[in-house]
Design a protein around this motif. Structure first.
Motif, short mmCIF file in Angstrom:
data_model
loop_
_atom_site.label_atom_id
_atom_site.label_comp_id
_atom_site.label_asym_id
_atom_site.label_seq_id
_atom_site.Cartn_x
_atom_site.Cartn_y
_atom_site.Cartn_z
N VAL A 6 35.75 43.77 44.34
CA VAL A 6 34.90 44.88 44.17
C VAL A 6 34.61 45.57 42.79
CG1 VAL A 6 33.76 46.93 45.05
CG2 VAL A 6 34.91 45.20 46.68
N ASN A 7 35.89 45.62 42.08
CA ASN A 7 35.87 46.20 40.83
C ASN A 7 34.99 45.57 39.81
OD1 ASN A 7 37.97 44.52 40.44
ND2 ASN A 7 39.13 45.94 39.55
N VAL A 8 34.71 44.25 40.19
CA VAL A 8 33.97 43.31 39.12
C VAL A 8 32.33 43.59 39.14
CG1 VAL A 8 33.34 40.84 38.75
CG2 VAL A 8 35.54 41.49 39.20
N SER A 9 32.05 44.32 40.23
CA SER A 9 30.70 44.64 40.43
C SER A 9 30.20 45.48 39.00
CB SER A 9 30.24 45.50 41.58
OG SER A 9 30.79 44.66 42.82
N GLY A 10 29.05 45.06 38.86
CA GLY A 10 28.36 45.77 37.69
C GLY A 10 27.28 44.76 37.05
N MET A 11 26.92 45.54 35.93
CA MET A 11 25.93 44.80 35.06
C MET A 11 26.61 44.09 33.86
SD MET A 11 22.90 45.62 36.31
CE MET A 11 21.69 44.93 35.16
N TYR A 12 26.19 42.95 33.59
CA TYR A 12 26.77 42.01 32.50
C TYR A 12 25.97 41.74 31.46
CZ TYR A 12 31.05 41.74 35.19
OH TYR A 12 32.28 41.96 35.66
N VAL A 13 26.31 41.70 30.05
CA VAL A 13 25.42 41.28 29.20
C VAL A 13 26.37 40.12 28.28
CG1 VAL A 13 26.29 43.09 27.47
CG2 VAL A 13 24.15 41.93 27.18
N CYS A 14 25.66 39.05 27.35
CA CYS A 14 26.19 38.49 26.75
C CYS A 14 26.03 38.81 25.26
CB CYS A 14 25.53 36.98 26.70
SG CYS A 14 25.85 36.12 28.18
#
Length: 133
Positions: A92-100
Motif C-alpha cells: 500500500v505504501n507504493v501508492s501515489g503519483m509518479y513522474v519520470c
C-alpha cells in the motif's frame, strides 16, 4: 534578434540548435501497464518512461511525487526510446503519483528534463480493486 541571442547563450552545453532545446523542454512521458492504475498488494507494477523525441541513450529516473529519492535509474539504449521499471511485490505504501525524469550527459554537463505527465498507482491491501475519486 536579441531574443535569439539570449536563447543561444542560455542553451545547455552540447546542444546545437534551438530545436534541440525545445525538445528537451518537452520532457519524458510515462505510462503504467494498467490504464486504471489499480493493483492488489503483492502484484508487480510495470511503468514505462518514454523519451518523446529526447536524444536517445539518456538515463531515466522514476520518482514518486513528494519523495526525496527515486528508484534506481535505468539507461535508455541508443535503439529504444525509453526505459521500463518494474515494482515487484508492491504494498500500500507504493501508492501515489509518479513522474519520470530524463537526464543526458553531454559535453561535460548534465541536462535534465522532468515529465509533465504523471501516473497514479493505487495499491489496495485486501485483494479488492477499488476505484478512487
Amino acid at each position: 534578434m536579441a531574443l535569439l541571442f539570449l536563447l543561444i547563450v542560455s542553451m545547455p552545453a552540447g546542444l546545437e540548435s534551438v530545436q534541440e532545446l525545445e525538445e528537451l523542454a518537452v520532457g519524458p512521458g510515462i505510462a503504467a501497464d494498467r490504464w486504471s492504475g489499480l493493483y492488489i498488494k503483492g502484484e508487480s507494477v510495470g511503468v514505462y518512461c518514454s523519451s518523446h523525441g529526447l536524444p536517445r541513450g539518456g538515463i531515466f529516473y522514476l520518482c514518486k511525487v513528494g519523495e526525496v529519492t527515486c528508484l534506481t535509474p535505468k539507461r535508455g539504449s541508443n535503439s529504444s526510446d525509453g526505459a521500463r521499471f518494474t515494482l515487484t511485490n508492491v504494498s500500500v505504501n507504493v501508492s501515489g503519483m509518479y513522474v519520470c525524469i530524463y537526464q543526458m550527459w553531454r559535453s561535460g554537463t548534465f541536462t535534465n528534463a522532468t515529465g509533465r505527465e504523471t501516473v497514479n498507482i493505487n495499491v489496495t491491501g485486501d485483494g479488492q480493486l477499488r476505484w478512487t475519486g
